[in-house]
Scaffold this active site. Structure first.
Site, short mmCIF file in Angstrom:
data_model
loop_
_atom_site.label_atom_id
_atom_site.label_comp_id
_atom_site.label_asym_id
_atom_site.label_seq_id
_atom_site.Cartn_x
_atom_site.Cartn_y
_atom_site.Cartn_z
N GLU A 144 -30.63 -21.58 12.92
CA GLU A 144 -30.65 -22.14 14.40
C GLU A 144 -31.28 -23.41 14.41
OE1 GLU A 144 -32.51 -17.68 14.40
OE2 GLU A 144 -33.45 -19.17 15.48
N HIS A 165 -29.70 -20.25 19.11
CA HIS A 165 -29.83 -19.09 18.19
C HIS A 165 -28.38 -18.69 17.60
CE1 HIS A 165 -31.82 -15.61 16.86
NE2 HIS A 165 -33.07 -16.04 17.55
O1 TA6 Z 1 -35.31 -17.20 15.81
C1 TA6 Z 1 -35.82 -16.10 15.09
C2 TA6 Z 1 -36.70 -15.22 15.92
O2 TA6 Z 1 -37.45 -16.01 16.62
C3 TA6 Z 1 -37.49 -14.22 15.17
O3 TA6 Z 1 -38.66 -14.26 15.07
C4 TA6 Z 1 -36.71 -12.89 15.91
O4 TA6 Z 1 -37.56 -12.27 16.73
C5 TA6 Z 1 -35.29 -13.39 16.53
O5 TA6 Z 1 -35.80 -14.60 16.99
C6 TA6 Z 1 -34.88 -12.46 17.68
O6 TA6 Z 1 -35.58 -12.62 18.71
P1 TA6 Z 1 -35.03 -11.79 20.06
O7 TA6 Z 1 -35.98 -12.04 21.12
O8 TA6 Z 1 -33.78 -12.15 20.47
O9 TA6 Z 1 -35.39 -10.19 19.59
#
Ligand code: TA6
Length: 289
Positions: free
Chosen positions: A264, A160
């Site tokens: 990502e 991520h």
């Molecule tokens: O990767 C994108 C995502 O899945 C978004 O939907 C958003 O929720 C982001 O990740 C951040 O997620 P988190 O659980 O770290 O707040």
């Protein structure tokens, strides 16, 4: 060199445990053992990753920024926290940073199943994470091993990555044209990307499927380009919370969204199915151009 607050794979571990890969020439990579989250990658003293000023380092919450490790679930989960447990548990140092004959620095981290992980995901596994710091590149090699004798399991896997950018509105991402994507800002509706380069000028949360192995992000730090090469990661997620969502996220500053973009590499649209005794490998290379 690394400093660790002691081993053990538990949620209450010392939050200050970091490992630093130092290649010299102000080129370093810092990993927090909490989630094996890469929290800094400096190339000639230029930071390439975004970490929120509001990020929490309590050894419990996922770190808001850097490169959180998403496993075994991407997104919301009935059995555990959003994006799985790997980013919120403490990893072992399997191999301390070592200089290779090439001059690059290598280190390895791992987690195995334990009481905590089995309480959410009752499978025997081993997860290894090898990082190599090169002059202008950072390499990630991931191995997922089903160490069981008779149980098949399935999982998602994603890095991520939060890239630091001077102004996200000036960034362009290549390699997504023609790809189908799930738009999580529009209730998961499915569309096809028509643009040759993708730009971000609004709340963006898209899971692009079956994407090519390479993407280039323009106008990252110092207006340079960031090249992403990925292997066995068929999907690419693009995310920026923009104004409204930024306000909703506690550990993210209201004014920080212009200075980050998440691009990502993942295996999230379809789970990986892993038979007993089998291994799955994936890798990614980030290169400052
Ligand atoms: O990767 C994108 C995502 O899945 C978004 O939907 C958003 O929720 C982001 O990740 C951040 O997620 P988190 O659980 O770290 O707040």
């Amino acid at each position: 060199m690394y400093s660790s607050g002691g081993g053990g794979n538990n949620m209450a571990a010392a939050p200050t445990s970091v490992v630093v890969l130092d290649r010299g020439n102000n080129t370093t990579c810092t990993i927090n053992l909490h989630g094996a989250t890469v929290v800094s990658w400096r190339v000639n003293n230029q930071e390439q990753l975004f970490v929120s000023k509001q990020a929490v380092f309590d050894g419990k919450k996922a770190i808001r920024g850097g490169i959180p490790f998403v496993f075994p679930q991407f997104g919301s989960w009935n059995y555990g926290p959003q994006h799985g447990f790997a980013r919120i548990i403490r990893w072992h140092v399997e191999k301390a940073p070592e200089r290779l004959p090439s001059g690059d620095i290598e280190a390895m981290f791992c987690i195995v199943d334990n009481e905590v992980t089995r309480s959410m995901w009752n499978f025997p596994f081993r997860l290894s994470y090898r990082l190599i710091l090169r002059e202008k590149e950072l390499h990630f090699n991931i191995g997922v091993y089903n160490v069981g004798k008779d149980v098949t399991f399935s999982f998602n896997l994603l890095l991520h990555t939060y890239f630091k950018v001077p102004d996200v509105r000036r960034c362009q991402i290549t390699g997504l044209q023609g790809c189908t994507f799930v738009d999580k800002t529009r209730d998961g509706a499915i569309y096809q990307e028509v643009r040759d380069v993708v730009t971000v000028n609004e709340y963006t949360d898209r899971v692009y499927q079956n994407t090519p192995q390479e993407h280039i992000i323009t106008n990252v730090v110092s207006n340079r380009k960031m090249r992403i090469q990925k292997y066995n990661f068929p999907d690419t997620v693009v995310w920026n919370p923009w104004v409204e969502k930024a306000r909703e996220i506690q550990d993210f500053g209201d004014d920080e969204y212009p200075n980050m973009i998440c691009v990502e590499a993942g295996h999230v649209s379809a789970p990986v199915i892993l038979l007993p005794g089998n291994a799955f490998e994936a890798s990614e290379i980030l290169q400052v151009m």
